[in-house]
Enzyme design. Sequence first.
Site, PDB file in Angstrom:
ATOM      1  N   TYR A  98       0.859  -1.180   0.000  1.00  0.00           N
ATOM      2  CA  TYR A  98       0.000   0.000   0.000  1.00  0.00           C
ATOM      3  C   TYR A  98       0.906   1.244   0.000  1.00  0.00           C
ATOM      4  CZ  TYR A  98      -3.040   3.614   1.855  1.00  0.00           C
ATOM      5  OH  TYR A  98      -3.715   4.787   2.050  1.00  0.00           O
ATOM      6  N   ASP A 172      -0.599  -7.495   6.919  1.00  0.00           N
ATOM      7  CA  ASP A 172      -1.664  -6.542   6.624  1.00  0.00           C
ATOM      8  C   ASP A 172      -2.782  -7.336   5.948  1.00  0.00           C
ATOM      9  OD1 ASP A 172      -3.369  -4.668   5.481  1.00  0.00           O
ATOM     10  OD2 ASP A 172      -1.773  -3.248   5.010  1.00  0.00           O
TER      11      ASP A 172
HETATM   12  C1  LIG Z   1      -5.970   1.844   3.271  1.00  0.00           C
HETATM   13  C2  LIG Z   1      -4.894   0.890   3.578  1.00  0.00           C
HETATM   14  C3  LIG Z   1      -3.986   1.134   4.625  1.00  0.00           C
HETATM   15  C4  LIG Z   1      -4.000   2.422   5.424  1.00  0.00           C
HETATM   16  O1  LIG Z   1      -5.127   2.530   6.239  1.00  0.00           O
HETATM   17  P1  LIG Z   1      -5.853   3.919   6.636  1.00  0.00           P
HETATM   18  O2  LIG Z   1      -7.045   3.468   7.404  1.00  0.00           O
HETATM   19  O3  LIG Z   1      -6.178   4.623   5.345  1.00  0.00           O
HETATM   20  O4  LIG Z   1      -4.879   4.692   7.449  1.00  0.00           O
HETATM   21  C5  LIG Z   1      -3.020   0.173   4.883  1.00  0.00           C
HETATM   22  N1  LIG Z   1      -2.956  -0.970   4.169  1.00  0.00           N
HETATM   23  C6  LIG Z   1      -3.806  -1.241   3.155  1.00  0.00           C
HETATM   24  C7  LIG Z   1      -3.675  -2.519   2.396  1.00  0.00           C
HETATM   25  C8  LIG Z   1      -4.800  -0.318   2.827  1.00  0.00           C
HETATM   26  O5  LIG Z   1      -5.619  -0.571   1.803  1.00  0.00           O
END
Ligand SMILES: *Cc1c(COP(=O)(O)O)cnc(C)c1O
Length: 382
Positions: A98, A172
Amino acid sequence: MKFNTKTIHGGQKPEATTGAIMPPVFMTSTYAHSSPGEPQEYEYSRGENPTRTALENSFAAIENGTHGFAFSSGMAAIDCVLRTLKPGDEVIAGDDLYGGTYRMFTRLFEKYGLEFTYVDMDDVSNITNVITEKTKLVWIETPTNPLMKIADIKAICSAVKEVNDTVLIAVDNTFATPYLQRPLDLGADIVMHSATKYLGGHSDLVMGALIVKDANLAKEVHFIQFAAGAIASPMDSFLALRGIKTLHIRMQRHCENGRAVANFLKKHPKVGAVYYPGLEDHPSYAVAKKQMKDFGGMVSFRLKDDSKEATFKFLKNTNIFTLAESLGGVESLVNHPVTMSHASIPEKERLKIGITDALIRLSVGIEDEEDILADLEQALNL
Ligand SMILES: *Cc1c(COP(=O)(O)O)cnc(C)c1O
């Protein structure tokens, strides 16, 4: 409890004083002490708030962890993980991340003396080859944003722990959600979410989550959450908890529609490459099939005419798909990684992995499949 029951009941009990089925939104910063030095269960809302506690218990339940933590954004959750490290420590991360994660690693934490190595996680040996005594964290995203690459979480965890079992492994899990894959069960130490996306599910909040299964790590994460203070608010906690209660049925429909869109694009004469882990010609289809319950609602693709003009024309012509950042809500969104979600990645870096002007990312919503496909068809033909 099975997953579809945990989304509704996991870690939840009726509120103690009234029996309210949903936890009230405890809009309070502080709580009465019974006498000096004797706080009751709750003391100050940066540390704990009952609405947030209910949500954090739900986070832990759906990811099969023991402790959940709710942050003010996904980035704040990642920031918390990195704060467990110290200058000189090394992090190994995937090469398709990301955009905001890459920005945080390169422009914030490199400044504080952390070192990052980016590798293609398709091949586990790319990771084990670069582990040193200083490696403290492996950061996995799977499926990746926006190229839908798949990392084999179980294989990575066992290979890394065999070399050095003190290395923390964080996943993630924003794109997959625990409906599709549960990294803690596969050997990971930390699961991270942008709860802004599928967990919240309604594009009405910004929030992050961490889930762990080790009591000492939980203590450390809780200390950082409390000390650094990037907490989720009571109102957002209420909304996210409400969102999670329908996660399983939303995800089921996201997956059905995602598959329909991928198959439609794959056959369309105007479409070039399609990136979706559920397509049999995806390079990691076998891993995705083993690791995930289904393949999700995120689909990336390029037009055959990969000029900027043709791509921009498509982006401007969709109706049901709104051109916007973010993903994972009930409504379909279309995103242009180069100018939007991944604008913070230097051109040279993004071209290396294939994030070109022609790349388009769809977050397929839960509208009627026929309407979704008809919208894509008309936008492709204008
Ligand atoms: C959107 C996103 C983030 C960041 O999250 P926020 O809530 O926008 O701070 C991190 N990892 C992935 C895969 C995302 O899609």
